[in-house]
Motif scaffolding. Structure first.
Motif, short mmCIF file in Angstrom:
data_model
loop_
_atom_site.label_atom_id
_atom_site.label_comp_id
_atom_site.label_asym_id
_atom_site.label_seq_id
_atom_site.Cartn_x
_atom_site.Cartn_y
_atom_site.Cartn_z
N GLN A 1 0.84 -1.19 0.00
CA GLN A 1 0.00 0.00 0.00
C GLN A 1 0.88 1.24 0.00
O GLN A 1 1.88 1.31 0.70
CB GLN A 1 -0.89 -0.02 1.24
CG GLN A 1 -1.97 1.00 1.24
CD GLN A 1 -2.84 0.87 2.49
OE1 GLN A 1 -2.46 0.25 3.46
NE2 GLN A 1 -4.01 1.46 2.44
N LYS A 2 0.51 2.24 -0.80
CA LYS A 2 1.27 3.49 -0.86
C LYS A 2 1.00 4.32 0.38
O LYS A 2 -0.04 4.23 1.00
CB LYS A 2 0.90 4.28 -2.10
CG LYS A 2 1.57 3.80 -3.34
CD LYS A 2 1.54 4.87 -4.39
CE LYS A 2 2.74 4.65 -5.27
NZ LYS A 2 3.20 5.83 -5.90
N GLY A 3 1.95 5.17 0.68
CA GLY A 3 1.83 6.07 1.82
C GLY A 3 3.05 5.95 2.71
O GLY A 3 3.76 4.95 2.70
N LEU A 4 3.27 6.98 3.48
CA LEU A 4 4.41 7.01 4.40
C LEU A 4 4.20 5.99 5.51
O LEU A 4 3.17 5.98 6.17
CB LEU A 4 4.56 8.42 4.98
CG LEU A 4 5.76 8.67 5.89
CD1 LEU A 4 7.07 8.44 5.14
CD2 LEU A 4 5.70 10.10 6.43
N ARG A 5 5.17 5.14 5.70
CA ARG A 5 5.10 4.09 6.72
C ARG A 5 5.74 4.58 8.00
O ARG A 5 6.60 5.46 8.00
CB ARG A 5 5.84 2.83 6.23
CG ARG A 5 5.21 2.24 5.00
CD ARG A 5 3.86 1.75 5.36
NE ARG A 5 3.07 1.41 4.20
CZ ARG A 5 1.78 1.19 4.26
NH1 ARG A 5 1.14 1.29 5.39
NH2 ARG A 5 1.10 0.88 3.19
N GLY A 6 5.32 3.99 9.09
CA GLY A 6 5.84 4.37 10.40
C GLY A 6 7.34 4.21 10.49
O GLY A 6 7.93 3.40 9.78
N TRP B 1 9.06 2.87 12.82
CA TRP B 1 9.47 1.62 13.45
C TRP B 1 8.56 0.46 13.10
O TRP B 1 8.64 -0.60 13.71
CB TRP B 1 9.52 1.80 14.97
CG TRP B 1 10.49 2.87 15.34
CD1 TRP B 1 11.85 2.76 15.40
CD2 TRP B 1 10.19 4.22 15.68
NE1 TRP B 1 12.41 3.96 15.75
CE2 TRP B 1 11.41 4.88 15.93
CE3 TRP B 1 9.01 4.96 15.79
CZ2 TRP B 1 11.48 6.22 16.28
CZ3 TRP B 1 9.09 6.30 16.15
CH2 TRP B 1 10.32 6.92 16.39
N SER B 2 7.66 0.65 12.14
CA SER B 2 6.77 -0.42 11.72
C SER B 2 6.37 -0.18 10.27
O SER B 2 6.68 0.86 9.70
CB SER B 2 5.51 -0.46 12.60
OG SER B 2 4.65 0.61 12.27
N ASP B 3 5.65 -1.13 9.72
CA ASP B 3 5.19 -0.99 8.34
C ASP B 3 3.78 -0.41 8.29
O ASP B 3 3.17 -0.34 7.24
CB ASP B 3 5.25 -2.35 7.63
CG ASP B 3 5.16 -2.18 6.12
OD1 ASP B 3 5.76 -1.22 5.59
OD2 ASP B 3 4.47 -2.98 5.47
N ALA B 4 3.26 0.00 9.43
CA ALA B 4 1.92 0.59 9.47
C ALA B 4 1.97 2.00 8.86
O ALA B 4 2.99 2.68 8.92
CB ALA B 4 1.42 0.66 10.91
N PRO C 1 4.60 13.67 -1.98
CA PRO C 1 4.25 12.72 -0.92
C PRO C 1 3.59 11.43 -1.43
O PRO C 1 3.64 10.41 -0.76
CB PRO C 1 3.27 13.50 -0.02
CG PRO C 1 3.54 14.93 -0.32
CD PRO C 1 4.01 14.98 -1.75
N SER C 2 3.01 11.46 -2.60
CA SER C 2 2.40 10.24 -3.13
C SER C 2 3.45 9.20 -3.51
O SER C 2 3.12 8.02 -3.68
CB SER C 2 1.50 10.56 -4.33
OG SER C 2 2.28 11.01 -5.43
N ASP C 3 4.70 9.62 -3.58
CA ASP C 3 5.79 8.68 -3.87
C ASP C 3 6.37 8.05 -2.60
O ASP C 3 7.25 7.20 -2.67
CB ASP C 3 6.92 9.38 -4.64
CG ASP C 3 6.51 9.77 -6.04
OD1 ASP C 3 5.59 9.13 -6.58
OD2 ASP C 3 7.11 10.72 -6.58
N TRP C 4 5.91 8.50 -1.46
CA TRP C 4 6.43 7.98 -0.20
C TRP C 4 5.79 6.67 0.04
O TRP C 4 5.79 5.85 0.67
CB TRP C 4 6.18 8.93 0.95
CG TRP C 4 6.89 10.25 0.80
CD1 TRP C 4 7.83 10.59 -0.12
CD2 TRP C 4 6.68 11.43 1.58
NE1 TRP C 4 8.21 11.90 0.05
CE2 TRP C 4 7.52 12.44 1.10
CE3 TRP C 4 5.87 11.73 2.65
CZ2 TRP C 4 7.59 13.70 1.63
CZ3 TRP C 4 5.92 12.99 3.18
CH2 TRP C 4 6.78 13.97 2.68
#
Length: 145
Positions: free
Chosen positions: A6-11, A13-16, A142-145
């Motif tokens: 899934q696209k979006g900036l991940r945490g 310390w996690s992949d959330a 930001p859509s590339d994060w």
């Protein structure tokens, strides 16, 4: 079949998905189970004194959050900027003590004279201290994060 990420900036310390809130700025001041150490230390600071407040922000936010990537800091600051743009945003509510929570701010922080000024100071100081990293993130999509 391979699952697409899934696209979006991940945490950090996690992949959330990273969904910052203003509470993230208060993490360094969490005295839960540390009332006798950090709580006592922070009680000595006058959060109504702009100079003391700025020194504490620089010590515990600007320098501590360097561990976050420039993208995470940009996302966090964007949440703060949005709140500050709303003249009716209730900054006091963020400082209220919740006896059911496993998080606690220092004694009397919920009595701060001007909570908006506290968060405005955070914004002003991190804008100064993180200037280069915030500009770097702002130049990206930001859509590339």
């Amino acid at each position: 079949m391979q699952k697409m990420k899934q696209k979006g900036l991940r945490g950090p310390w996690s992949d959330a998905l990273y969904l910052p809130t203003l509470h993230h700025f208060l993490g360094p001041f969490d005295v839960y189970d540390r009332e006798e150490t950090l709580g006592v230390e922070l009680d000595a600071w006058d959060m109504n004194d702009p100079a003391q407040r700025a020194a504490l922000i620089r010590r515990d936010i600007s320098s501590q959050y360097k561990e976050l990537s420039y993208r995470h800091r940009h996302a966090l600051v964007a949440v703060l900027a949005q709140a500050l743009q709303d003249p009716h945003y209730d900054f006091q509510a963020i400082l209220e003590h919740d006896p059911e929570s496993t998080h606690a701010l220092p004694a009397r922080w919920d009595e701060m004279a001007d909570p908006r000024a506290f968060f405005a100071d955070i914004y002003r100081l991190v804008q100064q201290d993180w200037h280069e990293d915030l500009a770097r993130a702002a130049a990206e999509d930001p859509s590339d994060w």
